[in-house]
Design a protein around this motif. Structure first.
Motif, PDB file in Angstrom:
ATOM      1  N   PRO A  16      16.922   7.792   0.166  1.00 44.23           N
ATOM      2  CA  PRO A  16      16.590   9.054  -1.150  1.00 44.23           C
ATOM      3  C   PRO A  16      16.812   8.829  -2.775  1.00 44.23           C
ATOM      4  CG  PRO A  16      18.210   9.332   0.438  1.00 44.23           C
ATOM      5  CD  PRO A  16      17.933   7.906   0.598  1.00 44.23           C
ATOM      6  N   ALA A  17      17.246   7.605  -3.203  1.00 44.74           N
ATOM      7  CA  ALA A  17      17.605   7.094  -4.561  1.00 44.74           C
ATOM      8  C   ALA A  17      15.430   6.988  -5.198  1.00 44.74           C
ATOM      9  CB  ALA A  17      18.131   6.108  -5.385  1.00 44.74           C
ATOM     10  N   VAL A  27      10.471  14.322  -7.714  1.00 46.51           N
ATOM     11  CA  VAL A  27      10.936  15.408  -8.090  1.00 46.51           C
ATOM     12  C   VAL A  27      10.755  15.267  -9.031  1.00 46.51           C
ATOM     13  CG1 VAL A  27      12.875  16.927  -8.463  1.00 46.51           C
ATOM     14  CG2 VAL A  27      12.365  16.027  -6.090  1.00 46.51           C
ATOM     15  N   SER A  28      11.680  13.855 -10.125  1.00 46.72           N
ATOM     16  CA  SER A  28      11.612  13.609 -11.635  1.00 46.72           C
ATOM     17  C   SER A  28      10.344  13.823 -11.953  1.00 46.72           C
ATOM     18  CB  SER A  28      12.668  12.301 -11.318  1.00 46.72           C
ATOM     19  OG  SER A  28      13.738  12.449 -10.890  1.00 46.72           O
ATOM     20  N   LEU A  73      18.598   9.659 -18.202  1.00 46.71           N
ATOM     21  CA  LEU A  73      19.259  10.228 -17.778  1.00 46.71           C
ATOM     22  C   LEU A  73      19.207  10.528 -16.045  1.00 46.71           C
ATOM     23  CD1 LEU A  73      19.081  13.288 -19.853  1.00 46.71           C
ATOM     24  CD2 LEU A  73      20.973  11.511 -19.496  1.00 46.71           C
ATOM     25  N   MET A  74      18.167  10.011 -15.580  1.00 48.56           N
ATOM     26  CA  MET A  74      17.816   9.595 -14.562  1.00 48.56           C
ATOM     27  C   MET A  74      18.409   8.099 -13.583  1.00 48.56           C
ATOM     28  SD  MET A  74      13.978  11.061 -13.620  1.00 48.56           S
ATOM     29  CE  MET A  74      13.328  10.436 -14.927  1.00 48.56           C
ATOM     30  N   ALA A  75      19.143   8.017 -14.421  1.00 52.80           N
ATOM     31  CA  ALA A  75      19.490   6.361 -14.363  1.00 52.80           C
ATOM     32  C   ALA A  75      20.558   6.089 -15.194  1.00 52.80           C
ATOM     33  CB  ALA A  75      18.437   5.121 -13.005  1.00 52.80           C
ATOM     34  N   PRO A  76      21.213   6.654 -15.216  1.00 54.48           N
ATOM     35  CA  PRO A  76      22.171   6.040 -16.929  1.00 54.48           C
ATOM     36  C   PRO A  76      22.755   4.521 -16.351  1.00 54.48           C
ATOM     37  CG  PRO A  76      22.806   8.371 -15.674  1.00 54.48           C
ATOM     38  CD  PRO A  76      22.119   7.630 -14.813  1.00 54.48           C
ATOM     39  N   ALA A  86      18.585  13.782 -10.619  1.00 51.32           N
ATOM     40  CA  ALA A  86      19.569  12.486 -10.853  1.00 51.32           C
ATOM     41  C   ALA A  86      20.896  13.032  -9.968  1.00 51.32           C
ATOM     42  CB  ALA A  86      19.565  12.002 -12.461  1.00 51.32           C
ATOM     43  N   ALA A  87      21.707  13.911 -10.408  1.00 50.26           N
ATOM     44  CA  ALA A  87      22.955  14.099  -9.671  1.00 50.26           C
ATOM     45  C   ALA A  87      22.717  13.740  -8.065  1.00 50.26           C
ATOM     46  CB  ALA A  87      23.424  15.903  -9.874  1.00 50.26           C
TER      47      ALA A  87
END
Length: 470
Positions: free
Chosen positions: A58-59, A65-66, A235-238, A420-421
């Motif tokens: 899923p990651a 989506v992103s 923000l998508m992978a902080p 991201a969440a």
């Protein structure tokens, strides 16, 4: 003789009533504006089968989506500004044409990376229709002298909201018939319809396009793009090892601010925007509302399939009541703008649904799941209408398309945050503990939306009908 008659028929057909909205514009406006939400929502039920097909967790599939929202978050205000300058027709036709190309590329994609590239192109392609529609509405209201766009704005919002929530059911049906690649092929006939209707009915560019071309703020657009891309990638992978991304975003923001305050025709007029606090708050509300809405759409759907064990088709059917309630609420409340009341009710219902998700689990009765979807449709039907009507009243008329593009950008920023969440709370699979953590995240955003709306009485004075007598 025959030619003169044909010309007279074309002239008659091309002349709209001087006092009524040109209804021929409605079909291309509506079909074009739903291209993004239908692709945003159909992918929700396709993430799991795509992950299986390419062996991706899923990651990684979250990038589907992103990628679309990153491209659209940049593209909407950029294309919106171009629509303000050159008119809607050319940008609409180019954008909707790209959607068809992206659909074909996605259907033939040999790898996850190629599929992500198709989603990027799809994001840019869907960036033109909504700003074009908002400018067409403004033009028609100026032409007819009628300052009552609620009906057309409602149709626009209802179409977007309905398609967004029908999308999972449609996606599940398409996957059942032709596999996950079928969710991309649907873009081809939609693109063709937009091209035909747009070529027939959209007004041609106003004179002076060549002069306006010299006023395009390309450096400002480039700095804005760099700012958004760097910020969203972080923000998508902080992580600590990605420290350079917020630094790049800060540098781009500084350069963008300096540029826009100095140039004569800025891409984003920061002087006007900075003084328009109500519009800035509308953008913040859009961000908060859509973060919760898309976290529910993506997170809840994936949990239905993996945590609850439903098939993609059944998961899509569980979300179908969301469409029905959103459509009913929008139809019942659309004729009256009332943005404050809609925002208060919508945010309160979001709070209630998010709190209810904390009680969900593998043993939750099946009938509860579509009931929760139906309740979540209430804010879907209220908040989108409220922010769209608020923006129409708050934005500078000459920049309505770019302002509308920025409104959509904040929607997509919310979608990116939700994606991201979802990836953070479902690192390996969409299980029930992850759903509960996601629900707490959604609950915080919904509570903040309610908190900033409750004391804001200015929302009650937006429309001419609701302004107090002097």
């Amino acid at each position: 003789m025959i030619r003169r008659r044909a010309e007279r028929r074309r002239t008659t057909r091309a002349a709209p009533s001087p006092t009524e909205f040109d209804r021929r514009l409605i079909a291309p406006m509506l079909i074009g504006s739903v291209l993004n939400p239908i692709n945003s929502s159909m992918i929700a039920v396709a993430l799991v089968p795509i992950g299986v097909a390419f062996g991706a967790p899923p990651a990684e599939t979250a990038w589907l989506v992103s990628a679309l929202y990153l491209a659209t978050a940049v593209g909407q205000p950029v294309v919106g500004r171009l629509v303000d300058m050159f008119g809607p027709r050319t940008l609409y036709l180019i954008g909707t044409g790209l959607v068809g190309v992206a659909g074909l590329l996605g259907a033939l994609a040999p790898s996850l990376g190629a599929l992500i590239g198709a989603r990027v192109l799809l994001g840019f392609g869907t960036s033109a229709a909504y700003p074009a529609a908002m400018q067409l509405i403004r033009r028609e209201n100026e032409r007819t002298g009628e300052d009552s766009p609620a009906g057309v704005l409602t149709a626009l919002a209802v179409a977007n909201q309905t398609v967004a929530v029908i999308g999972p059911a449609l996606g599940g049906l398409l996957i059942g018939v032709g596999g996950w690649r079928a969710v991309f092929t649907v873009n081809v006939p939609l693109s063709a319809a937009c091209l035909v209707l747009g070529a027939l009915w959209l007004p041609r560019a106003r004179p002076g396009s060549a002069d306006r071309a010299r006023g395009v703020d390309l450096p400002g657009m480039a700095l804005f793009t760099a700012l958004l891309v760097a910020l969203m990638l972080f923000l998508m992978a902080p992580r600590y090892d990605r420290w350079y991304l917020p630094v790049l975003a800060a540098l781009a923001a500084a350069g963008f601010t300096a540029r826009e305050l100095r140039v004569r025709e800025p891409f984003v007029d920061l002087r006007v925007l900075g003084g328009n606090v109500p519009l800035l708050v509308t953008y913040l509300r859009q961000l908060l509302a859509y973060t919760t809405a898309y976290a529910f759409l993506y997170g809840f759907t994936q949990w239905l399939e993996q945590g609850r064990g439903l098939s993609p088709g059944t998961a899509g059917l569980v979300l179908l009541p969301l469409s029905a309630s959103a459509l009913a609420v929008s139809a019942l409340t659309g004729r009256r703008e009332a943005p404050r009341g809609k925002l208060l009710v919508g945010s309160a219902v979001q709070v209630a649904v998010c709190a209810g998700l904390l009680l969900a689990g593998a043993g939750t009765p099946l009938w509860v799941l579509p009931a929760a979807s139906a309740v979540m449709g209430v804010p879907q039907g209220l908040i989108g209408l409220a922010t769209q009507n608020a923006l129409y009243r708050q934005a500078e008329p000459a920049r309505i398309a770019s302002a509308a593009g920025l409104l959509r950008t904040f929607s997509y920023l919310g979608a990116l945050g939700a994606s991201a969440a979802t990836a953070a709370f479902f690192p390996h699979r969409a299980d029930t503990p992850g759903l509960h953590e996601l629900a707490l995240f959604m609950l915080a955003g919904s509570a903040l939306l309610l908190a900033i709306t409750l004391p804001d009485r200015s929302l009650s004075t937006l429309t001419p009908q609701e302004r107090p007598e002097p």
